[in-house]
Write a protein that holds these residues in place. Structure first.
Motif, PDB file in Angstrom:
ATOM      1  N   VAL A  85       0.852  -1.195   0.000  1.00 44.31           N
ATOM      2  CA  VAL A  85       0.000   0.000   0.000  1.00 44.31           C
ATOM      3  C   VAL A  85       0.885   1.241   0.000  1.00 44.31           C
ATOM      4  O   VAL A  85       1.835   1.333   0.796  1.00 44.31           O
ATOM      5  N   TRP A  87       0.646   5.493   0.299  1.00 48.88           N
ATOM      6  CA  TRP A  87      -0.256   6.589   0.650  1.00 48.88           C
ATOM      7  C   TRP A  87       0.489   7.917   0.612  1.00 48.88           C
ATOM      8  O   TRP A  87       1.706   7.962   0.766  1.00 48.88           O
ATOM      9  N   ASP A 108       0.155  -2.186  -4.851  1.00 38.27           N
ATOM     10  CA  ASP A 108      -1.153  -2.712  -5.256  1.00 38.27           C
ATOM     11  C   ASP A 108      -2.267  -1.703  -5.012  1.00 38.27           C
ATOM     12  O   ASP A 108      -3.200  -1.604  -5.797  1.00 38.27           O
ATOM     13  N   ASP A 109      -2.189  -0.995  -3.885  1.00 35.20           N
ATOM     14  CA  ASP A 109      -3.233  -0.031  -3.527  1.00 35.20           C
ATOM     15  C   ASP A 109      -2.612   1.339  -3.282  1.00 35.20           C
ATOM     16  O   ASP A 109      -1.532   1.441  -2.679  1.00 35.20           O
ATOM     17  N   TRP A 111      -3.541   5.186  -1.732  1.00 39.88           N
ATOM     18  CA  TRP A 111      -4.423   6.070  -0.976  1.00 39.88           C
ATOM     19  C   TRP A 111      -3.918   7.508  -1.112  1.00 39.88           C
ATOM     20  O   TRP A 111      -2.717   7.747  -1.176  1.00 39.88           O
ATOM     21  N   ARG A 188      -1.767   0.392 -13.011  1.00 41.60           N
ATOM     22  CA  ARG A 188      -3.170   0.737 -12.764  1.00 41.60           C
ATOM     23  C   ARG A 188      -4.139   0.054 -13.717  1.00 41.60           C
ATOM     24  O   ARG A 188      -5.344   0.298 -13.659  1.00 41.60           O
ATOM     25  N   LYS A 210      -9.604   9.389  -8.112  1.00 39.93           N
ATOM     26  CA  LYS A 210     -10.236   8.107  -7.791  1.00 39.93           C
ATOM     27  C   LYS A 210     -11.210   7.698  -8.881  1.00 39.93           C
ATOM     28  O   LYS A 210     -11.246   6.535  -9.305  1.00 39.93           O
ATOM     29  N   ASP A 216      -7.011   4.279  -5.317  1.00 39.55           N
ATOM     30  CA  ASP A 216      -8.022   3.307  -4.884  1.00 39.55           C
ATOM     31  C   ASP A 216      -8.904   3.832  -3.769  1.00 39.55           C
ATOM     32  O   ASP A 216     -10.114   3.571  -3.740  1.00 39.55           O
ATOM     33  N   GLU A 217      -8.306   4.536  -2.807  1.00 40.42           N
ATOM     34  CA  GLU A 217      -9.052   4.994  -1.644  1.00 40.42           C
ATOM     35  C   GLU A 217      -8.664   6.416  -1.282  1.00 40.42           C
ATOM     36  O   GLU A 217      -7.519   6.830  -1.494  1.00 40.42           O
TER      37      GLU A 217
END
Length: 553
Positions: A85, A87, A108-109, A111, A188, A210, A216-217
Protein backbone atom coordinates in the motif's frame (compact mmCIF):
# COMPACT_ATOMS: atom_id res chain seq x y z
CA UNK A 1 4.62 -14.39 17.01
CA UNK A 2 3.45 -10.95 15.90
CA UNK A 3 3.91 -10.39 12.16
CA UNK A 4 5.91 -7.44 10.80
CA UNK A 5 4.43 -4.73 8.62
CA UNK A 6 7.31 -3.06 6.79
CA UNK A 7 7.32 0.69 6.25
CA UNK A 8 9.02 2.85 3.64
CA UNK A 9 9.43 6.57 4.25
CA UNK A 10 9.92 7.97 0.77
CA UNK A 11 9.45 11.62 1.73
CA UNK A 12 13.18 12.34 2.04
CA UNK A 13 16.20 11.96 -0.25
CA UNK A 14 17.81 8.54 -0.40
CA UNK A 15 21.53 7.98 -0.06
CA UNK A 16 23.21 6.58 -3.16
CA UNK A 17 26.38 5.42 -1.38
CA UNK A 18 27.23 4.79 2.28
CA UNK A 19 28.86 7.73 4.10
CA UNK A 20 32.65 7.53 4.02
CA UNK A 21 33.52 9.70 7.01
CA UNK A 22 32.08 10.47 10.45
CA UNK A 23 30.76 13.91 9.51
CA UNK A 24 28.92 12.60 6.45
CA UNK A 25 27.52 9.75 8.55
CA UNK A 26 26.22 12.19 11.17
CA UNK A 27 24.65 14.48 8.56
CA UNK A 28 22.97 11.58 6.76
CA UNK A 29 22.01 9.43 9.75
CA UNK A 30 18.25 9.68 9.11
CA UNK A 31 18.52 9.10 5.39
CA UNK A 32 18.30 5.43 4.34
CA UNK A 33 20.64 3.95 1.76
CA UNK A 34 18.92 2.96 -1.47
CA UNK A 35 20.69 -0.38 -1.51
CA UNK A 36 19.49 -1.15 2.06
CA UNK A 37 15.88 -0.62 0.98
CA UNK A 38 16.22 -2.82 -2.10
CA UNK A 39 18.08 -5.55 -0.23
CA UNK A 40 15.63 -5.37 2.68
CA UNK A 41 12.70 -5.95 0.35
CA UNK A 42 14.58 -8.83 -1.27
CA UNK A 43 15.08 -10.48 2.11
CA UNK A 44 11.44 -9.87 3.06
CA UNK A 45 10.06 -11.69 0.02
CA UNK A 46 11.07 -15.01 1.62
CA UNK A 47 10.37 -14.10 5.23
CA UNK A 48 7.08 -15.58 6.50
CA UNK A 49 7.16 -13.18 9.45
CA UNK A 50 6.72 -10.20 7.10
CA UNK A 51 3.03 -9.64 6.40
CA UNK A 52 3.04 -6.62 4.10
CA UNK A 53 4.46 -3.26 3.07
CA UNK A 54 3.18 0.29 3.46
CA UNK A 55 4.92 3.38 2.05
CA UNK A 56 4.55 7.09 2.65
CA UNK A 57 5.18 8.79 -0.71
CA UNK A 58 5.69 12.48 -1.35
CA UNK A 59 7.71 15.32 0.08
CA UNK A 60 11.24 15.49 -1.29
CA UNK A 61 11.34 13.95 -4.78
CA UNK A 62 13.32 10.75 -5.20
CA UNK A 63 15.50 10.65 -8.35
CA UNK A 64 13.81 8.92 -11.29
CA UNK A 65 16.46 6.19 -11.59
CA UNK A 66 16.15 5.49 -7.86
CA UNK A 67 12.38 5.32 -8.27
CA UNK A 68 12.79 2.66 -10.96
CA UNK A 69 15.10 0.64 -8.72
CA UNK A 70 12.57 0.81 -5.89
CA UNK A 71 9.66 -0.01 -8.20
CA UNK A 72 11.34 -3.24 -9.28
CA UNK A 73 11.95 -4.24 -5.66
CA UNK A 74 8.38 -3.43 -4.64
CA UNK A 75 6.92 -5.36 -7.57
CA UNK A 76 9.05 -8.40 -6.68
CA UNK A 77 7.78 -8.18 -3.09
CA UNK A 78 4.16 -7.78 -4.23
CA UNK A 79 4.51 -10.88 -6.43
CA UNK A 80 4.61 -12.97 -3.24
CA UNK A 81 0.97 -12.06 -2.61
CA UNK A 82 1.71 -9.87 0.40
CA UNK A 83 -0.24 -6.59 0.35
CA UNK A 84 1.54 -3.42 -0.67
CA UNK A 85 0.00 0.00 0.00
CA UNK A 86 1.25 3.48 -0.89
CA UNK A 87 -0.26 6.59 0.65
CA UNK A 88 0.33 10.31 0.30
CA UNK A 89 -1.18 13.47 1.64
CA UNK A 90 -0.89 14.76 -1.92
CA UNK A 91 1.07 13.93 -5.05
CA UNK A 92 2.04 17.54 -5.51
CA UNK A 93 -0.08 20.09 -3.67
CA UNK A 94 -1.65 21.49 -6.81
CA UNK A 95 1.80 21.18 -8.34
CA UNK A 96 4.06 18.66 -10.09
CA UNK A 97 3.75 15.13 -8.74
CA UNK A 98 4.44 12.89 -11.72
CA UNK A 99 7.51 11.05 -10.40
CA UNK A 100 6.14 10.43 -6.86
CA UNK A 101 2.90 9.11 -8.36
CA UNK A 102 4.86 6.88 -10.76
CA UNK A 103 6.61 5.42 -7.71
CA UNK A 104 3.27 4.80 -6.00
CA UNK A 105 1.95 2.77 -8.94
CA UNK A 106 4.37 -0.04 -8.07
CA UNK A 107 2.10 -0.75 -5.07
CA UNK A 108 -1.15 -2.71 -5.26
CA UNK A 109 -3.23 -0.03 -3.53
CA UNK A 110 -2.85 3.76 -3.55
CA UNK A 111 -4.42 6.07 -0.98
CA UNK A 112 -4.47 9.84 -1.04
CA UNK A 113 -5.79 12.31 1.51
CA UNK A 114 -9.25 13.65 0.53
CA UNK A 115 -7.85 17.19 0.41
CA UNK A 116 -4.88 16.15 -1.72
CA UNK A 117 -4.21 16.22 -5.46
CA UNK A 118 -2.62 14.02 -8.09
CA UNK A 119 -0.27 16.33 -9.99
CA UNK A 120 0.35 13.94 -12.88
CA UNK A 121 1.25 16.88 -15.10
CA UNK A 122 4.17 15.39 -17.06
CA UNK A 123 7.85 16.31 -17.14
CA UNK A 124 9.93 19.39 -17.86
CA UNK A 125 13.57 19.24 -18.96
CA UNK A 126 15.11 22.48 -17.73
CA UNK A 127 18.54 24.04 -18.17
CA UNK A 128 20.27 27.04 -16.61
CA UNK A 129 22.06 29.69 -18.70
CA UNK A 130 24.34 32.28 -17.11
CA UNK A 131 25.91 33.95 -20.15
CA UNK A 132 24.02 37.24 -19.76
CA UNK A 133 24.58 37.35 -15.99
CA UNK A 134 28.30 36.83 -16.53
CA UNK A 135 28.35 39.64 -19.10
CA UNK A 136 26.77 42.01 -16.57
CA UNK A 137 29.45 41.05 -14.08
CA UNK A 138 32.23 41.58 -16.60
CA UNK A 139 33.12 37.90 -16.98
CA UNK A 140 33.95 36.53 -20.44
CA UNK A 141 33.69 32.73 -20.81
CA UNK A 142 36.04 31.36 -23.47
CA UNK A 143 35.11 27.74 -24.05
CA UNK A 144 34.93 25.23 -26.87
CA UNK A 145 33.22 21.85 -27.08
CA UNK A 146 33.19 18.57 -29.00
CA UNK A 147 30.62 18.57 -30.43
CA UNK A 148 27.21 20.25 -30.81
CA UNK A 149 25.54 18.09 -28.15
CA UNK A 150 28.14 18.77 -25.43
CA UNK A 151 25.75 21.23 -23.88
CA UNK A 152 27.48 21.81 -20.54
CA UNK A 153 29.37 24.60 -22.31
CA UNK A 154 26.07 26.16 -23.41
CA UNK A 155 25.44 27.10 -19.79
CA UNK A 156 28.14 29.76 -20.22
CA UNK A 157 28.01 30.42 -23.96
CA UNK A 158 24.29 30.64 -24.75
CA UNK A 159 21.20 32.42 -23.46
CA UNK A 160 18.79 29.66 -24.41
CA UNK A 161 18.80 26.11 -25.74
CA UNK A 162 20.48 25.59 -29.08
CA UNK A 163 18.73 23.37 -31.62
CA UNK A 164 21.00 20.45 -30.65
CA UNK A 165 20.44 21.08 -26.95
CA UNK A 166 16.68 21.22 -27.42
CA UNK A 167 16.71 18.04 -29.50
CA UNK A 168 18.69 16.07 -26.91
CA UNK A 169 16.75 17.40 -23.93
CA UNK A 170 13.48 16.75 -25.74
CA UNK A 171 14.41 13.13 -26.39
CA UNK A 172 15.45 12.64 -22.75
CA UNK A 173 12.12 14.00 -21.55
CA UNK A 174 10.23 11.91 -24.12
CA UNK A 175 12.10 8.73 -23.16
CA UNK A 176 11.46 9.30 -19.46
CA UNK A 177 7.79 10.03 -20.10
CA UNK A 178 7.41 6.88 -22.18
CA UNK A 179 8.77 4.86 -19.24
CA UNK A 180 6.50 6.61 -16.76
CA UNK A 181 3.38 6.19 -18.87
CA UNK A 182 4.13 2.50 -19.44
CA UNK A 183 4.71 1.96 -15.71
CA UNK A 184 1.52 3.76 -14.69
CA UNK A 185 -0.53 1.92 -17.32
CA UNK A 186 0.80 -1.43 -16.13
CA UNK A 187 0.36 -0.63 -12.45
CA UNK A 188 -3.17 0.74 -12.76
CA UNK A 189 -4.52 -1.52 -15.52
CA UNK A 190 -4.98 1.34 -17.97
CA UNK A 191 -4.10 1.84 -21.61
CA UNK A 192 -1.18 4.12 -22.41
CA UNK A 193 -3.53 6.43 -24.32
CA UNK A 194 -5.72 6.77 -21.23
CA UNK A 195 -2.71 7.71 -19.11
CA UNK A 196 -1.66 10.35 -21.64
CA UNK A 197 -5.18 11.83 -21.56
CA UNK A 198 -5.10 11.98 -17.76
CA UNK A 199 -1.70 13.68 -17.86
CA UNK A 200 -3.17 16.39 -20.07
CA UNK A 201 -6.09 16.82 -17.66
CA UNK A 202 -3.98 16.96 -14.50
CA UNK A 203 -3.60 18.21 -11.84
CA UNK A 204 -6.60 16.26 -10.57
CA UNK A 205 -8.35 16.52 -7.23
CA UNK A 206 -8.36 13.42 -5.04
CA UNK A 207 -11.94 12.55 -5.99
CA UNK A 208 -11.27 13.10 -9.70
CA UNK A 209 -8.19 10.86 -9.48
CA UNK A 210 -10.24 8.11 -7.79
CA UNK A 211 -12.96 8.33 -10.44
CA UNK A 212 -10.25 8.02 -13.13
CA UNK A 213 -8.79 4.89 -11.52
CA UNK A 214 -5.51 6.54 -10.49
CA UNK A 215 -6.09 5.96 -6.77
CA UNK A 216 -8.02 3.31 -4.88
CA UNK A 217 -9.05 4.99 -1.64
CA UNK A 218 -9.35 8.46 -0.14
CA UNK A 219 -8.25 8.63 3.47
CA UNK A 220 -5.84 9.83 6.09
CA UNK A 221 -2.83 8.05 7.52
CA UNK A 222 -4.74 6.62 10.47
CA UNK A 223 -7.34 5.14 8.12
CA UNK A 224 -4.65 3.53 5.96
CA UNK A 225 -3.03 1.86 8.95
CA UNK A 226 -6.36 0.89 10.56
CA UNK A 227 -7.43 -0.93 7.41
CA UNK A 228 -4.10 -2.77 7.18
CA UNK A 229 -4.36 -3.85 10.82
CA UNK A 230 -7.88 -5.13 10.28
CA UNK A 231 -6.66 -7.05 7.23
CA UNK A 232 -3.48 -8.45 8.73
CA UNK A 233 -4.34 -8.70 12.41
CA UNK A 234 -1.82 -7.71 15.05
CA UNK A 235 1.38 -6.41 13.45
CA UNK A 236 4.44 -4.52 14.55
CA UNK A 237 5.81 -1.72 12.37
CA UNK A 238 9.40 -1.60 11.18
CA UNK A 239 11.19 0.51 8.60
CA UNK A 240 12.67 -1.55 5.78
CA UNK A 241 16.24 -0.37 6.35
CA UNK A 242 15.98 -1.18 10.07
CA UNK A 243 14.57 -4.60 9.23
CA UNK A 244 17.42 -5.24 6.82
CA UNK A 245 19.99 -4.27 9.45
CA UNK A 246 18.40 -6.62 11.99
CA UNK A 247 18.43 -9.47 9.48
CA UNK A 248 22.10 -8.86 8.76
CA UNK A 249 22.84 -9.16 12.50
CA UNK A 250 21.20 -12.57 12.75
CA UNK A 251 23.75 -15.29 13.62
CA UNK A 252 23.56 -17.10 10.28
CA UNK A 253 24.16 -13.86 8.34
CA UNK A 254 26.90 -12.68 10.68
CA UNK A 255 28.68 -16.05 10.42
CA UNK A 256 28.47 -15.96 6.63
CA UNK A 257 30.23 -12.58 6.59
CA UNK A 258 32.98 -13.89 8.87
CA UNK A 259 33.53 -16.96 6.70
CA UNK A 260 36.06 -16.99 3.88
CA UNK A 261 33.48 -17.74 1.22
CA UNK A 262 33.35 -16.27 -2.29
CA UNK A 263 32.99 -12.50 -2.10
CA UNK A 264 31.70 -9.82 -4.44
CA UNK A 265 33.14 -6.40 -3.68
CA UNK A 266 31.08 -3.27 -4.28
CA UNK A 267 33.00 -0.08 -5.08
CA UNK A 268 30.95 3.13 -5.01
CA UNK A 269 31.79 6.14 -7.18
CA UNK A 270 29.53 9.13 -6.46
CA UNK A 271 30.02 12.75 -7.50
CA UNK A 272 32.32 14.65 -9.83
CA UNK A 273 35.60 13.04 -10.90
CA UNK A 274 38.99 14.63 -10.19
CA UNK A 275 42.62 13.76 -9.54
CA UNK A 276 43.74 12.95 -6.00
CA UNK A 277 41.73 11.73 -3.03
CA UNK A 278 37.94 11.61 -2.87
CA UNK A 279 36.55 14.39 -0.69
CA UNK A 280 33.34 15.19 1.12
CA UNK A 281 31.18 17.71 -0.74
CA UNK A 282 28.79 19.91 1.19
CA UNK A 283 26.21 18.20 3.40
CA UNK A 284 27.14 14.57 2.95
CA UNK A 285 27.94 14.41 -0.74
CA UNK A 286 31.20 13.00 -2.04
CA UNK A 287 33.46 13.26 -5.05
CA UNK A 288 35.40 10.59 -6.94
CA UNK A 289 39.13 10.99 -6.56
CA UNK A 290 41.22 8.86 -8.91
CA UNK A 291 43.67 7.95 -6.12
CA UNK A 292 40.89 6.83 -3.78
CA UNK A 293 38.92 4.80 -6.30
CA UNK A 294 42.12 3.38 -7.78
CA UNK A 295 43.18 2.16 -4.32
CA UNK A 296 39.78 0.54 -3.74
CA UNK A 297 39.95 -1.28 -7.08
CA UNK A 298 43.53 -2.41 -6.43
CA UNK A 299 42.46 -3.76 -3.04
CA UNK A 300 39.67 -5.75 -4.69
CA UNK A 301 42.05 -7.09 -7.34
CA UNK A 302 44.55 -8.29 -4.75
CA UNK A 303 42.03 -9.84 -2.32
CA UNK A 304 42.02 -13.61 -2.89
CA UNK A 305 38.49 -13.93 -1.49
CA UNK A 306 37.03 -11.50 -4.02
CA UNK A 307 35.70 -13.19 -7.14
CA UNK A 308 34.03 -10.20 -8.85
CA UNK A 309 33.54 -6.45 -8.51
CA UNK A 310 30.37 -4.39 -8.86
CA UNK A 311 31.22 -0.77 -9.61
CA UNK A 312 28.32 1.52 -8.75
CA UNK A 313 28.66 4.79 -10.65
CA UNK A 314 26.56 7.90 -10.07
CA UNK A 315 28.54 10.74 -11.62
CA UNK A 316 28.21 13.53 -14.19
CA UNK A 317 31.93 13.19 -14.97
CA UNK A 318 34.75 15.67 -14.57
CA UNK A 319 38.47 15.27 -15.22
CA UNK A 320 39.59 13.42 -18.36
CA UNK A 321 42.94 12.37 -16.91
CA UNK A 322 41.39 11.15 -13.64
CA UNK A 323 38.71 9.23 -15.55
CA UNK A 324 41.39 7.57 -17.69
CA UNK A 325 43.37 6.59 -14.58
CA UNK A 326 40.29 4.92 -13.08
CA UNK A 327 39.51 3.15 -16.36
CA UNK A 328 43.03 1.71 -16.25
CA UNK A 329 42.39 0.27 -12.77
CA UNK A 330 39.13 -1.27 -13.98
CA UNK A 331 41.04 -3.01 -16.75
CA UNK A 332 43.66 -4.23 -14.27
CA UNK A 333 40.93 -5.82 -12.11
CA UNK A 334 39.74 -7.68 -15.20
CA UNK A 335 43.31 -8.64 -16.06
CA UNK A 336 43.49 -10.24 -12.59
CA UNK A 337 40.70 -12.57 -13.71
CA UNK A 338 37.89 -10.83 -11.85
CA UNK A 339 34.87 -9.57 -13.81
CA UNK A 340 33.74 -5.99 -13.27
CA UNK A 341 30.03 -5.24 -13.57
CA UNK A 342 28.93 -1.61 -13.61
CA UNK A 343 25.65 -0.54 -12.07
CA UNK A 344 24.73 2.98 -13.17
CA UNK A 345 22.72 5.24 -10.87
CA UNK A 346 20.90 8.41 -11.85
CA UNK A 347 23.79 9.57 -14.03
CA UNK A 348 26.95 7.96 -15.39
CA UNK A 349 27.83 10.25 -18.23
CA UNK A 350 30.92 11.70 -19.89
CA UNK A 351 33.65 10.96 -17.33
CA UNK A 352 31.13 8.74 -15.53
CA UNK A 353 30.73 6.74 -18.73
CA UNK A 354 34.50 6.76 -19.31
CA UNK A 355 35.17 4.89 -16.05
CA UNK A 356 32.36 2.41 -16.79
CA UNK A 357 33.00 1.50 -20.41
CA UNK A 358 35.91 -0.93 -19.84
CA UNK A 359 33.83 -3.22 -17.62
CA UNK A 360 32.49 -6.64 -18.60
CA UNK A 361 28.84 -5.59 -18.39
CA UNK A 362 27.07 -2.25 -17.96
CA UNK A 363 23.66 -2.23 -16.27
CA UNK A 364 21.62 0.99 -16.24
CA UNK A 365 18.13 2.04 -15.31
CA UNK A 366 15.94 3.08 -18.28
CA UNK A 367 16.06 6.69 -17.02
CA UNK A 368 19.79 6.84 -16.22
CA UNK A 369 21.56 9.75 -17.91
CA UNK A 370 24.57 8.31 -19.72
CA UNK A 371 26.70 8.68 -22.82
CA UNK A 372 27.73 12.30 -23.28
CA UNK A 373 30.80 11.09 -25.17
CA UNK A 374 32.34 14.48 -25.79
CA UNK A 375 34.63 17.09 -24.31
CA UNK A 376 34.69 20.79 -23.46
CA UNK A 377 37.35 23.13 -22.23
CA UNK A 378 38.28 26.74 -21.71
CA UNK A 379 38.31 29.38 -19.02
CA UNK A 380 36.43 32.37 -17.67
CA UNK A 381 38.20 35.71 -18.11
CA UNK A 382 37.44 37.93 -15.10
CA UNK A 383 39.59 40.97 -15.96
CA UNK A 384 36.65 43.34 -16.51
CA UNK A 385 35.06 42.22 -13.25
CA UNK A 386 38.28 42.84 -11.32
CA UNK A 387 38.77 46.20 -13.03
CA UNK A 388 35.29 47.26 -11.89
CA UNK A 389 36.20 46.26 -8.35
CA UNK A 390 39.46 48.21 -8.55
CA UNK A 391 41.59 45.07 -8.41
CA UNK A 392 44.61 44.88 -10.71
CA UNK A 393 46.91 41.98 -11.49
CA UNK A 394 50.25 42.04 -13.21
CA UNK A 395 53.27 39.83 -13.49
CA UNK A 396 56.09 38.52 -15.62
CA UNK A 397 56.37 35.12 -17.27
CA UNK A 398 58.89 32.83 -18.89
CA UNK A 399 57.54 30.75 -21.74
CA UNK A 400 55.37 31.76 -24.69
CA UNK A 401 52.20 30.13 -23.28
CA UNK A 402 52.71 30.75 -19.58
CA UNK A 403 49.66 33.05 -19.52
CA UNK A 404 47.48 30.57 -21.43
CA UNK A 405 45.30 29.53 -18.49
CA UNK A 406 45.29 32.86 -16.69
CA UNK A 407 41.79 34.05 -15.84
CA UNK A 408 43.01 37.64 -16.30
CA UNK A 409 43.82 37.43 -20.01
CA UNK A 410 42.01 36.17 -23.07
CA UNK A 411 43.43 33.38 -25.20
CA UNK A 412 45.72 34.52 -27.99
CA UNK A 413 45.01 33.10 -31.44
CA UNK A 414 47.82 30.61 -31.04
CA UNK A 415 46.63 29.58 -27.57
CA UNK A 416 43.07 29.09 -28.87
CA UNK A 417 44.35 26.80 -31.59
CA UNK A 418 46.28 24.80 -29.00
CA UNK A 419 43.08 24.43 -26.96
CA UNK A 420 41.15 23.30 -30.04
CA UNK A 421 43.84 20.75 -30.92
CA UNK A 422 43.80 19.39 -27.38
CA UNK A 423 40.01 19.01 -27.44
CA UNK A 424 40.29 17.12 -30.74
CA UNK A 425 42.90 14.83 -29.18
CA UNK A 426 40.77 14.09 -26.10
CA UNK A 427 37.64 13.49 -28.18
CA UNK A 428 39.51 11.17 -30.53
CA UNK A 429 40.93 9.21 -27.58
CA UNK A 430 37.51 8.99 -25.88
CA UNK A 431 35.71 7.69 -28.97
CA UNK A 432 38.53 5.26 -29.81
CA UNK A 433 38.40 3.75 -26.33
CA UNK A 434 34.60 3.49 -26.44
CA UNK A 435 34.89 1.59 -29.73
CA UNK A 436 37.57 -0.72 -28.31
CA UNK A 437 35.90 -1.34 -24.95
CA UNK A 438 32.41 -1.84 -26.35
CA UNK A 439 33.35 -3.74 -29.51
CA UNK A 440 31.79 -1.12 -31.78
CA UNK A 441 32.96 0.51 -34.99
CA UNK A 442 34.25 4.07 -34.87
CA UNK A 443 31.47 5.09 -37.24
CA UNK A 444 28.83 3.66 -34.90
CA UNK A 445 30.39 5.37 -31.89
CA UNK A 446 30.52 8.69 -33.71
CA UNK A 447 26.79 8.42 -34.36
CA UNK A 448 26.13 7.94 -30.64
CA UNK A 449 28.77 10.42 -29.44
CA UNK A 450 29.27 14.12 -30.27
CA UNK A 451 28.56 14.89 -26.61
CA UNK A 452 24.96 13.67 -26.66
CA UNK A 453 23.35 12.49 -23.42
CA UNK A 454 21.10 9.43 -23.71
CA UNK A 455 18.61 7.80 -21.41
CA UNK A 456 19.62 4.31 -20.30
CA UNK A 457 16.94 2.84 -22.58
CA UNK A 458 18.19 4.74 -25.62
CA UNK A 459 21.83 3.98 -24.71
CA UNK A 460 21.09 0.26 -24.65
CA UNK A 461 19.60 0.48 -28.13
CA UNK A 462 22.92 1.97 -29.30
CA UNK A 463 25.19 -0.57 -27.65
CA UNK A 464 26.48 1.80 -24.97
CA UNK A 465 24.71 -0.17 -22.22
CA UNK A 466 24.21 -3.94 -22.00
CA UNK A 467 21.19 -4.42 -19.74
CA UNK A 468 18.44 -2.40 -18.09
CA UNK A 469 18.09 -2.90 -14.36
CA UNK A 470 19.38 -1.89 -10.98
CA UNK A 471 22.00 -2.76 -8.44
CA UNK A 472 20.51 -6.17 -7.64
CA UNK A 473 20.62 -7.15 -11.30
CA UNK A 474 24.28 -6.14 -11.47
CA UNK A 475 24.99 -8.33 -8.43
CA UNK A 476 23.21 -11.27 -10.07
CA UNK A 477 25.31 -10.88 -13.21
CA UNK A 478 28.52 -10.66 -11.17
CA UNK A 479 27.65 -13.85 -9.30
CA UNK A 480 26.71 -15.65 -12.52
CA UNK A 481 30.08 -14.70 -14.03
CA UNK A 482 31.91 -16.60 -11.29
CA UNK A 483 29.45 -19.45 -10.83
CA UNK A 484 27.98 -18.61 -7.43
CA UNK A 485 24.40 -17.85 -6.44
CA UNK A 486 23.31 -14.43 -5.26
CA UNK A 487 22.41 -15.88 -1.85
CA UNK A 488 25.79 -17.48 -1.19
CA UNK A 489 27.85 -14.46 -2.19
CA UNK A 490 29.47 -12.40 0.55
CA UNK A 491 28.73 -8.86 -0.63
CA UNK A 492 31.31 -6.42 0.71
CA UNK A 493 31.63 -2.67 0.46
CA UNK A 494 35.16 -1.58 -0.47
CA UNK A 495 37.17 -0.37 1.22
CA UNK A 496 36.49 -2.14 4.53
CA UNK A 497 37.92 0.44 6.93
CA UNK A 498 37.42 1.14 10.59
CA UNK A 499 37.11 4.67 11.98
CA UNK A 500 40.80 4.85 12.91
CA UNK A 501 41.85 3.62 9.47
CA UNK A 502 39.67 6.25 7.83
CA UNK A 503 41.21 8.99 9.95
CA UNK A 504 44.87 8.04 9.78
CA UNK A 505 47.26 9.05 7.02
CA UNK A 506 48.13 6.12 4.69
CA UNK A 507 51.63 4.68 4.85
CA UNK A 508 51.85 4.38 1.07
CA UNK A 509 49.70 4.37 -2.06
CA UNK A 510 49.30 0.59 -1.57
CA UNK A 511 48.00 1.03 2.00
CA UNK A 512 44.27 0.34 2.30
CA UNK A 513 43.84 3.66 4.12
CA UNK A 514 44.59 5.33 0.77
CA UNK A 515 41.11 4.22 -0.31
CA UNK A 516 39.42 6.39 2.34
CA UNK A 517 37.58 9.61 1.54
CA UNK A 518 39.11 12.78 3.00
CA UNK A 519 37.07 15.45 4.76
CA UNK A 520 38.55 18.24 2.67
CA UNK A 521 40.94 18.32 -0.21
CA UNK A 522 42.29 20.18 -3.22
CA UNK A 523 39.40 18.90 -5.35
CA UNK A 524 36.88 21.07 -3.53
CA UNK A 525 37.14 23.99 -5.98
CA UNK A 526 39.52 24.16 -8.89
CA UNK A 527 39.66 27.57 -10.51
CA UNK A 528 37.58 30.53 -11.69
CA UNK A 529 35.05 28.49 -13.65
CA UNK A 530 34.41 26.34 -10.58
CA UNK A 531 33.92 29.45 -8.45
CA UNK A 532 31.43 30.81 -10.96
CA UNK A 533 29.50 27.56 -11.21
CA UNK A 534 29.32 27.37 -7.43
CA UNK A 535 28.08 30.97 -7.27
CA UNK A 536 25.32 30.27 -9.77
CA UNK A 537 24.39 26.92 -8.29
CA UNK A 538 25.46 24.79 -11.25
CA UNK A 539 27.81 21.79 -11.21
CA UNK A 540 31.59 22.00 -11.31
CA UNK A 541 32.98 21.80 -14.80
CA UNK A 542 35.61 19.34 -15.95
CA UNK A 543 36.42 18.60 -19.57
CA UNK A 544 34.39 15.38 -19.33
CA UNK A 545 31.31 16.85 -17.65
CA UNK A 546 27.77 16.18 -18.76
CA UNK A 547 25.04 18.83 -18.49
CA UNK A 548 23.23 17.55 -15.41
CA UNK A 549 21.65 20.98 -15.34
CA UNK A 550 18.67 19.31 -16.98
CA UNK A 551 16.08 18.71 -14.32
CA UNK A 552 13.22 16.36 -15.06
CA UNK A 553 10.36 17.38 -12.81
Amino acid sequence: MVATLLELDLTQPLLEAPPQDPISAALARRRPLLRDLVDGLRLATRDPDVAGLVAHVGGHPVALAQVQELRSAVRAFAATGKPTVAWAESFGEFGPGTVPYYLATAFDDIWVQPSGDVGLTGLIAEAVFVKDALAKLGVLPQMSQRYEYKNAADTFLASEMTDAHREAAGRLAASAMEQIVAGIADGRGLESGQVRELVDRAPLSASQAKDAGLVDELGYRDEVYAQLRRRLGGVRLRFVHRYRRARQLEPRHALSRLSKGPAVTVVHGTGDIHLGRSTRRGLGGTSIGSDTMGAALRAAASDSDVRAVVLRVDSPGGSYVASDAIRREVRRVRDAGKPVIVSMGSAAASGGYFIAMASDTIVAQPSTLTGSIGVLGGKAVVRDLLDRLGIARDGVAEGRNAWMFSAYRQFSDDEWQRLESWLDQVYDDFTAKVASDRGLSREHVEGAARGRVWSGADAQARGLVDELGGFERALEIACAHVGISRDEADVRIAPRLGILERMRSPESSEDLAAAATTLVGPGALRGPVDLLTAAFGVPRIGVLTTPVLWRLR
